[in-house]
Design a protein around this motif. Structure first.
Motif, PDB file in Angstrom:
ATOM      1  N   ILE A  56       0.834  -1.190   0.059  1.00 48.20           N
ATOM      2  CA  ILE A  56       0.189  -0.087   0.242  1.00 48.20           C
ATOM      3  C   ILE A  56       0.817   1.141   0.025  1.00 48.20           C
ATOM      4  N   GLU A  57       0.649   2.167  -0.932  1.00 47.30           N
ATOM      5  CA  GLU A  57       1.726   3.324  -1.117  1.00 47.30           C
ATOM      6  C   GLU A  57       0.628   4.553  -1.176  1.00 47.30           C
ATOM      7  N   TRP A  58       0.751   5.508  -0.221  1.00 46.57           N
ATOM      8  CA  TRP A  58       0.170   6.691  -0.142  1.00 46.57           C
ATOM      9  C   TRP A  58       0.960   7.859  -0.268  1.00 46.57           C
ATOM     10  N   SER A  59       1.071   8.705  -1.409  1.00 47.11           N
ATOM     11  CA  SER A  59       1.817   9.684  -1.489  1.00 47.11           C
ATOM     12  C   SER A  59       1.378  11.020  -0.730  1.00 47.11           C
ATOM     13  N   LEU A  60       1.398  10.727   0.687  1.00 47.97           N
ATOM     14  CA  LEU A  60       0.924  11.915   1.500  1.00 47.97           C
ATOM     15  C   LEU A  60       1.940  13.055   1.314  1.00 47.97           C
ATOM     16  N   LEU A  61       2.969  12.799   1.088  1.00 51.07           N
ATOM     17  CA  LEU A  61       4.091  13.839   1.052  1.00 51.07           C
ATOM     18  C   LEU A  61       4.002  14.890  -0.346  1.00 51.07           C
ATOM     19  N   SER A  62       3.377  14.034  -1.063  1.00 48.18           N
ATOM     20  CA  SER A  62       3.092  14.688  -2.581  1.00 48.18           C
ATOM     21  C   SER A  62       1.844  15.282  -2.656  1.00 48.18           C
ATOM     22  N   TYR A  63       1.136  15.438  -1.454  1.00 47.57           N
ATOM     23  CA  TYR A  63      -0.286  15.831  -1.503  1.00 47.57           C
ATOM     24  C   TYR A  63      -0.463  17.275  -2.067  1.00 47.57           C
ATOM     25  N   PRO A  64       0.249  18.237  -1.858  1.00 46.95           N
ATOM     26  CA  PRO A  64       0.322  19.645  -2.484  1.00 46.95           C
ATOM     27  C   PRO A  64       0.124  19.321  -3.894  1.00 46.95           C
ATOM     28  N   ALA A  65       1.124  18.773  -4.470  1.00 42.75           N
ATOM     29  CA  ALA A  65       1.246  18.635  -6.126  1.00 42.75           C
ATOM     30  C   ALA A  65       0.073  17.987  -6.398  1.00 42.75           C
ATOM     31  N   LEU A  66      -0.374  16.901  -5.801  1.00 44.22           N
ATOM     32  CA  LEU A  66      -1.610  16.034  -6.363  1.00 44.22           C
ATOM     33  C   LEU A  66      -2.961  17.001  -6.295  1.00 44.22           C
ATOM     34  N   LEU A  67      -2.921  17.735  -5.247  1.00 42.32           N
ATOM     35  CA  LEU A  67      -4.176  18.760  -5.263  1.00 42.32           C
ATOM     36  C   LEU A  67      -4.263  19.807  -6.374  1.00 42.32           C
ATOM     37  N   ALA A  68      -2.931  20.156  -6.659  1.00 41.86           N
ATOM     38  CA  ALA A  68      -2.778  21.183  -7.726  1.00 41.86           C
ATOM     39  C   ALA A  68      -3.087  20.523  -9.064  1.00 41.86           C
ATOM     40  N   GLN A  69      -2.659  19.303  -9.290  1.00 45.25           N
ATOM     41  CA  GLN A  69      -3.041  18.685 -10.463  1.00 45.25           C
ATOM     42  C   GLN A  69      -4.467  18.381 -10.646  1.00 45.25           C
ATOM     43  N   LYS A  70      -5.152  18.060  -9.319  1.00 47.20           N
ATOM     44  CA  LYS A  70      -6.495  17.966  -9.371  1.00 47.20           C
ATOM     45  C   LYS A  70      -7.055  19.153  -9.789  1.00 47.20           C
ATOM     46  N   GLU A  71      -6.791  20.099  -9.206  1.00 43.58           N
ATOM     47  CA  GLU A  71      -7.349  21.550  -9.551  1.00 43.58           C
ATOM     48  C   GLU A  71      -7.493  21.871 -11.087  1.00 43.58           C
ATOM     49  N   ALA A  72      -6.199  21.865 -11.440  1.00 45.47           N
ATOM     50  CA  ALA A  72      -5.986  21.890 -12.973  1.00 45.47           C
ATOM     51  C   ALA A  72      -6.762  21.351 -13.845  1.00 45.47           C
ATOM     52  N   GLN A  73      -6.918  19.831 -13.410  1.00 48.82           N
ATOM     53  CA  GLN A  73      -7.925  19.138 -14.262  1.00 48.82           C
ATOM     54  C   GLN A  73      -9.311  19.547 -14.107  1.00 48.82           C
ATOM     55  N   GLU A  74      -9.685  19.910 -13.151  1.00 51.30           N
ATOM     56  CA  GLU A  74     -11.099  20.367 -12.955  1.00 51.30           C
ATOM     57  C   GLU A  74     -11.324  21.569 -13.874  1.00 51.30           C
ATOM     58  N   TYR A  75     -10.438  22.507 -14.080  1.00 53.96           N
ATOM     59  CA  TYR A  75     -10.291  23.541 -14.639  1.00 53.96           C
ATOM     60  C   TYR A  75     -10.588  23.355 -16.162  1.00 53.96           C
ATOM     61  N   LEU A  76      -9.746  22.447 -16.366  1.00 56.10           N
ATOM     62  CA  LEU A  76      -9.801  21.983 -17.892  1.00 56.10           C
ATOM     63  C   LEU A  76     -11.192  21.067 -18.085  1.00 56.10           C
ATOM     64  N   SER A  77     -11.703  20.232 -17.216  1.00 60.45           N
ATOM     65  CA  SER A  77     -13.024  19.847 -17.362  1.00 60.45           C
ATOM     66  C   SER A  77     -14.228  21.035 -17.674  1.00 60.45           C
TER      67      SER A  77
END
Length: 479
Positions: A351-372
């Motif tokens: 089980i791998e959870w990228s907790l330390l990469s959360y800020p980057a993942l959140l930014a990617q999520k937000e960027a993709q939502e804008y594209l949607s």
């Protein structure tokens, strides 16, 4: 309301009306909103959206009649049909789009393999020496890694790849619509320019004859040089039209050659003036579907579905990633031939959870939502644009039908005036210059009538191009 048939005989009694335009737009927005609630658009959902759209929209509901499939056959031109078939088979843009579609389907297949375990098979042999001591070893094993799609991230990525492939399929259909329409328009224009060249040539020949007559009369003192010079000026004016017409013919021929995958000198189009007299009617058996199934609308819909699926995948990336890896193999000591081997295996749940990469993942999520959201806005624009294009095509059709009837009337009256002037000149009631003016008027009216016929036919082609959903699907089915 639009009559059942729209043809060149329709005049002021033809009118176009789009009912409940507010309801149409509302239906479009509703269908897009429903689409945004799902991570993908499958065939069932897609059909439901179309049915919902059609129920609420009333797009030229009385523009109906015969089936519009293969509508260009109504020109009764075997040569035109051959050009269309050649373009669909050899057009380079279509070939490029077909290859891009195959690439998108291949990427979809590759994306689907993420559901399955990934791994490799390896075998090796090792022989080494250290301080005169020789060691031997051989191994063979199978290693695998399985990403378990517990939260649906892989499914979202597969949905995005599927929507991308469907979008590319609609792009191919859109190109087919453009190619077929351009072929028919180019063919009509080419035949029209041939006819206009004949008219200009006929006018030049008539002016040469007039100049000969006037020159003889001037030499005999029966006419003045004013009439002669005015006639020569008219001759120069007509002669100046020929280079422009010849260039227009070559341009049309070049367009047809490019669309059919040829060089201009490799294509030959025979004269067929009967095409300009075609009294074809614009008949569409189901106008609502013809609009709702337009490839540009469906392409925008699939692009929105793709962006939405990628947005879902970006959300799933915030969750833990569960995988199962392992290997099984054999180990041969003191030999390089896999004899006297020992078995070995290992299973490794992870089980791998990228907790330390959360800020980057959140930014990617937000960027993709804008594209949607951007894809949703683009979808709305495409649908409204399709509505406007269909309405404008119908309005243009009515305008050109009316103008063509006026041009025909003008040509008829100008022709009658010429015969009257000819009779009056023979009786000595009018000078030769008035006869010349009457002949000039009838030739100009004939040219304008040809231009009007071309514009009317082009307007009909544009209407079929706007209401292309059903006939473009038929082209794809035939492939």
């Amino acid at each position: 309301m639009m009559k059942t048939l729209i043809n060149s005989n329709l005049k002021s009694n033809v009118s176009i009306m789009f009912k409940n335009k507010v309801h149409i737009v509302a239906a479009v927005m509703l269908s897009a909103l429903i689409t945004g609630c799902a991570s993908k658009i499958n065939e069932t959902q897609h059909q439901q959206l179309l049915e919902s759209f059609i129920e609420r929209a009333d797009i030229a509901s009385n523009l109906s009649g015969q089936d519009e499939l293969n509508w260009w056959h109504r020109f009764n031109s075997a040569q035109l049909n051959q050009l269309v078939d050649a373009a669909l088979a050899k057009n380079h843009d279509l070939k490029t789009s077909q290859l891009q579609l195959k690439s998108a389907l291949a990427r979809l297949g590759a994306q689907k393999t993420d559901y399955l375990p990934q791994g490799s098979i390896s075998a090796s042999a090792n022989r080494s020496s250290l301080a005169d001591a020789i060691s031997k070893e051989s191994t063979a094993n199978i290693a695998s890694d399985w990403q378990i799609d517990l939260f649906g991230r892989i499914t979202a990525l597969v949905d995005a790849a599927n929507a991308s492939a469907m979008s590319q399929a609609e792009q191919l259909r859109l190109l087919q619509v453009e190619v077929v329409s351009a072929i028919v328009k180019g063919y009509v224009n080419y035949q029209g320019n041939i006819k206009k060249e004949h008219i200009a040539t006929k006018q030049i020949e008539a002016l040469h004859q007039s100049i000969d007559v006037l020159q003889a009369q001037v030499d005999e003192g029966m006419a003045n040089e004013l009439d002669l010079n005015r006639t020569k000026a008219q001759l120069s004016q007509q002669q100046a039209l020929l280079p422009e017409i010849k260039y227009a013919k070559y341009r049309d021929l070049s367009t047809l050659a490019l669309l059919t995958g040829h060089f201009t000198n490799e294509i030959k189009v025979d004269e067929n003036s009967e095409v300009l007299l075609s009294q074809i009617a614009v008949e569409i058996i189901d106008p609502n579907n013809a609009i709702a199934l337009r490839p540009d609308i469906l392409q925008a819909l699939y692009k929105f579905s793709q962006a939405n699926s990628l947005s879902v995948a970006a959300n799933k990336a915030l969750l833990p990633n569960i995988s199962l890896s392992g290997f099984a193999g054999i180990l041969g000591l003191n030999n390089t031939r896999l004899v006297d081997t020992q078995q070995q295996w290992q299973v490794n749940p992870q089980i791998e959870w990228s907790l330390l990469s959360y800020p980057a993942l959140l930014a990617q999520k937000e960027a993709q939502e804008y594209l949607s959201e951007a894809a949703y806005s683009e979808y709305q624009k495409i649908v409204l644009k399709a509505m406007n294009e269909s309405e404008l095509s119908l309005q243009l059709l009515v305008k050109q039908n009316n103008q063509q009837s006026f041009a025909q009337e003008r040509f008829k009256h100008a022709n009658n005036a010429f015969y009257q002037a000819q009779a009056m000149y023979q009786e000595g009631q009018i000078p030769y210059l008035e006869l010349l003016d009457a002949r000039q008027d009838v030739l100009i009216a004939e040219k304008d009538n040809i231009d009007s016929s071309i514009s009317s036919l082009i307007a009909k082609v544009s209407t079929y191009q706007a209401f292309n959903g059903r006939w473009s699907r038929q082209l794809t089915a035939e492939k």
